[in-house]
Scaffold this active site. Structure first.
Site, mmCIF file in Angstrom:
data_model
loop_
_atom_site.group_PDB
_atom_site.id
_atom_site.type_symbol
_atom_site.label_atom_id
_atom_site.label_comp_id
_atom_site.label_asym_id
_atom_site.label_seq_id
_atom_site.Cartn_x
_atom_site.Cartn_y
_atom_site.Cartn_z
ATOM 1 N N GLU A 145 0.755 -1.265 0.145
ATOM 2 C CA GLU A 145 -0.032 -0.024 -0.476
ATOM 3 C C GLU A 145 0.830 1.486 0.078
ATOM 4 O O GLU A 145 1.893 1.440 0.728
ATOM 5 C CB GLU A 145 -0.446 0.528 1.476
ATOM 6 C CG GLU A 145 -2.243 0.298 0.921
ATOM 7 C CD GLU A 145 -3.143 -0.592 -0.349
ATOM 8 O OE1 GLU A 145 -2.524 0.058 -1.012
ATOM 9 O OE2 GLU A 145 -3.644 -1.771 0.614
ATOM 10 N N SER A 168 -14.043 1.852 -7.483
ATOM 11 C CA SER A 168 -15.353 2.268 -7.660
ATOM 12 C C SER A 168 -14.443 2.804 -9.354
ATOM 13 O O SER A 168 -15.050 3.002 -10.881
ATOM 14 C CB SER A 168 -16.303 2.579 -7.299
ATOM 15 O OG SER A 168 -15.542 4.244 -6.783
ATOM 16 N N GLU A 226 -7.587 10.193 -14.694
ATOM 17 C CA GLU A 226 -7.983 9.921 -13.036
ATOM 18 C C GLU A 226 -6.780 11.393 -12.504
ATOM 19 O O GLU A 226 -7.055 12.285 -12.582
ATOM 20 C CB GLU A 226 -7.547 8.533 -12.200
ATOM 21 C CG GLU A 226 -8.350 9.317 -10.764
ATOM 22 C CD GLU A 226 -8.957 7.909 -10.610
ATOM 23 O OE1 GLU A 226 -9.534 7.184 -11.000
ATOM 24 O OE2 GLU A 226 -8.860 8.772 -8.852
ATOM 25 N N ASP A 266 -3.924 0.975 -9.132
ATOM 26 C CA ASP A 266 -6.230 1.148 -9.452
ATOM 27 C C ASP A 266 -6.104 0.260 -10.902
ATOM 28 O O ASP A 266 -7.387 -0.836 -11.237
ATOM 29 C CB ASP A 266 -7.093 2.295 -8.818
ATOM 30 C CG ASP A 266 -6.554 2.186 -7.183
ATOM 31 O OD1 ASP A 266 -6.097 1.439 -6.948
ATOM 32 O OD2 ASP A 266 -7.112 3.651 -7.360
#
Ligand code: GLA
Length: 407
Positions: free
Chosen positions: A33, A146, A179, A191
């Site tokens: 992470e 999402s 993004e 992602d």
């Protein structure tokens, strides 16, 4: 969700038949992470929650995107998207600059799909006018990507109706840049790569510097276990600045240390590096560095354990716990709800648990034996109620295929 249901949704919204249905999944990150924007290692898997895009080409240069969950449609002219006066920015051509557009024509949810059309045009793809119906089973704000699912489904749908191909790597890269630049979110590649490259039954070992993706079989069912998603259903407001601050701290530290990215600091050099950063910059930044360096090592250890013949769950769970502690104490991106979910799941019998994704709320994942599942869920539900937290939601993370055409 069935492709037929998505087709019907398109027809009710726009009339006529879609040319196809494309889908792209959300993800959980199993470990690794806040390493992706440090050119480090990550180990995500795509999950069986996905965004679906049914699309048809139009004869004109209009792009209409409709979000079923919101009941909203946004319409833009593709010519205005690149034409002088509006987003007449040529940054799509320079692959290194990810600074946001000053004034994108579209904001809010539609900035993601429109941003994908924008970046594809900037990159020279012949994007045709289209109607795109979007519907998703990825919970929003749960840290399950999402937005990457939305971008990747839209990217494939636009490529499909316009008649050009995108490789998985191209899809992920353009989706991330949409993004970064158009939606103005400074995310790394995690992602979008998870959504583009996902594979059934596998986690993806990704070297975000080289772009190499190595799927690793991850058959928890064979061990009578599963990865449980615990969606805390909270999203703390300081998360947006928190993410950008962490990223800036890492970049500052890398510049100070004279390396291209924190990925370049070996674990063996951590003690001297920590001291140097603590003195030359500050102790907080030194802890940020320590998280990134140790987390990169944990991803590699996790993969080594997976590849070992007597791989077993407890050492994997242990690495997850170390990762969570590092994110909580050194990187400071956890949240009380995530800490409670992790501590309670492990006390109730999980092999390990950790927050997943950017943090500041969202979801935790727990590695759980099947026969402990009820006990773990009950314990977490009870602990949340006792603390007066919103009731969490649970579902198993099933390693699933990546972005593709589905009908
Ligand atoms: C968010 C970002 C990713 C990654 C994670 C943290 O999900 O979008 O790029 O940085 O946080 O690992």
């Amino acid at each position: 969700m069935s492709a037929d249901a998505v087709r019907r949704g398109f027809t009710e919204q726009f009339g006529g038949e879609p040319a196809g249905v494309w889908t792209a999944p959300g993800r959980v990150n199993v470990i690794g992470e806040h390493t992706d924007y440090n050119e480090g290692f990550v180990l995500p898997m795509a999950i069986d929650r996905a965004c679906y895009a049914a699309a048809a080409p139009r004869a004109d240069r209009i792009l209409r995107v409709h979000a079923a969950q919101l009941g909203e449609t946004v319409e833009v002219s593709l010519d205005a998207l690149v034409g002088p006066g509006s987003a007449a920015d040529t940054r799509g051509a320079d692959d290194s600059d990810m600074s946001p557009l000053a004034d994108p024509a579209v904001k809010g949810w539609a900035a993601y799909p429109v941003g994908v059309a924008w970046i594809l045009q900037q990159a020279g793809y012949p994007v045709s006018g289209a109607d795109v119906y979007l519907t998703s089973t990825v919970p929003v704000g749960a840290g399950l990507s999402s937005s990457a699912a939305l971008e990747c489904a839209t990217g494939l749908a636009l490529a499909g109706v316009s008649g050009f191909d995108l490789t998985k790597a191209e899809l992920a890269r353009h989706a991330q840049r949409a993004e970064n630049i158009y939606a103005g979110v400074p995310c790394g590649p995690l992602d979008q790569m998870s959504s583009a490259f996902g594979e059934d039954g596998a986690v993806l070992f990704i070297d975000t510097r080289s772009g190499e993706v190595r799927p690793q079989p991850f058959d928890l069912a064979a061990e009578d276990a599963l990865l449980l998603v615990i969606d805390t259903r909270v999203s703390h407001a300081h998360g947006e600045n928190g993410y950008a601050d962490r990223r800036a701290a890492c970049e500052r530290a890398a510049a100070f240390l004279g390396v291209r990215a924190l990925r370049d600091i070996p674990l063996a050099e951590l003690p001297e590096t920590f001291a140097k950063v603590a003195v030359g910059l500050d102790e907080t930044t030194a802890r940020r560095v320590r998280h990134v360096v140790t987390e990169n090592a944990r991803v590699q250890q996790f993969v080594a354990i997976l590849n070992h013949e007597d791989s077993s769950l407890p050492p994997l769970g242990h690495r997850m716990m170390q990762s969570h502690a590092s994110l909580r104490d050194d990187y400071e991106v956890s949240a009380p709800e995530l800490d409670l979910a992790v501590a309670t799941a492990v006390a109730a019998g999980a092999h390990g648990a950790r927050m997943t994704g950017g943090g500041f709320g969202g979801s935790a994942i727990a590695l759980v034996d099947r026969d402990q599942l009820e006990a773990v869920q009950d314990a977490v539900r009870t602990a949340f109620a006792e603390h007066g937290y919103t009731e969490p939601q649970f579902f198993p993370a099933v390693a699933s295929a990546g972005a593709r055409r589905t009908a």
